[in-house]
Write a protein that holds these residues in place. Structure first.
Motif, short mmCIF file in Angstrom:
data_model
loop_
_atom_site.label_atom_id
_atom_site.label_comp_id
_atom_site.label_asym_id
_atom_site.label_seq_id
_atom_site.Cartn_x
_atom_site.Cartn_y
_atom_site.Cartn_z
N PRO A 76 0.84 -1.20 0.00
CA PRO A 76 0.00 0.00 0.00
C PRO A 76 0.87 1.25 0.00
N PRO A 77 0.26 2.43 -0.18
CA PRO A 77 1.05 3.67 -0.09
C PRO A 77 1.85 3.72 1.21
N VAL A 78 3.02 4.30 1.13
CA VAL A 78 3.95 4.27 2.27
C VAL A 78 3.54 5.31 3.32
N THR A 79 3.86 5.02 4.57
CA THR A 79 3.42 5.91 5.66
C THR A 79 4.49 6.04 6.75
N GLY A 80 5.74 6.16 6.33
CA GLY A 80 6.81 6.30 7.31
C GLY A 80 6.96 7.73 7.80
N GLY A 81 8.05 7.98 8.50
CA GLY A 81 8.37 9.32 8.98
C GLY A 81 7.64 9.68 10.25
N VAL B 48 3.01 2.49 17.86
CA VAL B 48 2.97 2.17 16.43
C VAL B 48 3.97 1.05 16.17
N VAL B 49 3.65 0.24 15.16
CA VAL B 49 4.61 -0.77 14.68
C VAL B 49 4.99 -0.36 13.27
N ILE B 50 6.29 -0.21 13.04
CA ILE B 50 6.75 0.23 11.72
C ILE B 50 7.41 -0.93 10.99
N GLU B 51 6.85 -1.22 9.82
CA GLU B 51 7.36 -2.29 8.95
C GLU B 51 8.13 -1.63 7.82
N THR B 118 6.59 10.04 1.35
CA THR B 118 5.76 9.57 0.23
C THR B 118 6.45 8.52 -0.64
N THR B 119 7.75 8.29 -0.44
CA THR B 119 8.42 7.30 -1.30
C THR B 119 9.18 6.19 -0.55
N ALA B 120 9.63 6.43 0.67
CA ALA B 120 10.44 5.40 1.35
C ALA B 120 9.51 4.30 1.87
N PRO B 121 9.79 3.03 1.54
CA PRO B 121 8.86 1.96 1.90
C PRO B 121 8.87 1.58 3.40
N PHE B 122 8.09 2.37 4.13
CA PHE B 122 7.78 2.09 5.54
C PHE B 122 6.26 2.09 5.65
N TRP B 123 5.75 1.26 6.55
CA TRP B 123 4.30 1.24 6.81
C TRP B 123 4.08 1.21 8.31
N LYS B 124 3.11 2.04 8.74
CA LYS B 124 2.85 2.19 10.17
C LYS B 124 1.51 1.57 10.53
N TRP B 134 -3.98 0.14 10.17
CA TRP B 134 -2.89 0.65 9.32
C TRP B 134 -3.12 2.13 9.05
N VAL B 135 -2.05 2.88 9.14
CA VAL B 135 -2.14 4.31 8.85
C VAL B 135 -2.32 4.48 7.33
N LYS B 136 -3.24 5.36 6.96
CA LYS B 136 -3.49 5.62 5.53
C LYS B 136 -2.65 6.80 5.05
N ARG B 137 -2.38 6.82 3.76
CA ARG B 137 -1.67 7.96 3.19
C ARG B 137 -2.51 9.22 3.38
N LYS B 138 -1.82 10.35 3.51
CA LYS B 138 -2.54 11.61 3.71
C LYS B 138 -2.35 12.50 2.49
N ASP B 139 -3.43 13.15 2.06
CA ASP B 139 -3.34 14.07 0.93
C ASP B 139 -2.35 15.19 1.23
#
Lengths: 81, 151
Positions: A76-81, B48-51, B118-124, B134-139
């Protein structure tokens, strides 16, 4: 052979972090997705609009051609930082 | 340029001093530290768990550093991003940039964070009172990154 990896909510829904599939030929990511979706209903998640694809750790479009030995990833879209 | 993806916490002071030591002819150091918030738009968040995608994450972080160095005249660039389970108020991410002049360092640090988000592959995944999600992308994150594409 291809290794296909899944991350985040997609990994969770598919209940697997990676699969290996037999592969020989020159298909696109879209072709491969169509085959994966035949595996069952939960695989339809791959068709969701915001699913991203990487081939060999580079983001790419669904028209990208896959070669044997490549590593694919769906996430899915990434959500780091 | 140095990037690190790690589970353990980092010492902001030590990272700043390391930048200062290496950036011996620069006139500016800008650092940014991101922390785990204890709330989202709906409810409180306990952790949070960061993958991440090992290999691709490092590759994209290096690419972001490299792009920043092409856009601005920079000395040192440092990124640390943590993975695993992080409690509310823990440190998640560190960006440090040195430059001859402050404007370049300010802008580059902001660019790095905007593009990282917006580009580094991490997911929270957040743990909230209502369960995990799961955290969703934000506009707003997409808009922040997009403003650099025409600049």
């Amino acid at each position: 052979m291809l290794r296909i990896r899944f991350f985040g909510s997609i990994r969770e829904q598919l209940q697997t972090s990676s699969i290996d599939v037999e592969y020989a030929g020159e298909e696109t990511v879209s072709d491969l997705m169509a085959k994966l979706i035949e595996k069952g209903e939960r695989w339809l998640i791959l068709e969701e609009q915001d699913v991203l694809v990487a081939v060999n750790m580079t983001l790419c479009g669904k028209d990208a051609v896959i070669n044997s030995g490549d590593e694919l990833a769906f996430f899915p879209p990434v959500t780091g930082g | 340029m140095m990037i690190t993806v790690q589970q353990e916490d980092f010492d902001h002071g030590r990272e700043y001093e390391a930048l200062r030591e290496l950036a011996n002819r620069d006139g500016a150091i800008v650092t940014f530290t991101g922390l785990v918030r204890d709330f989202n738009s709906q409810c409180s968040v306990s952790n949070v768990v960061i993958e991440h995608y090992s290999g691709m994450t490092e590759k994209y972080l290096m690419q972001i550093c490299s792009d920043a160095k092409k856009r601005w005249n920079l000395g040192q660039v440092r990124i640390i991003h943590r993975i695993g389970t992080l409690e509310a108020f823990e440190q998640i991410v560190f960006v440090g940039v040195s430059s001859k002049h402050r404007q370049n360092a300010f802008e580059a640090a902001q660019f790095i964070m905007d593009i990282l988000k917006t580009t580094a592959p991490f997911w929270k995944q957040e743990t909230t009172a209502k369960g995990t999600q799961w955290v969703k992308r934000k506009d707003s994150d997409e808009a922040a990154a997009a403003k650099w594409s025409g600049a």
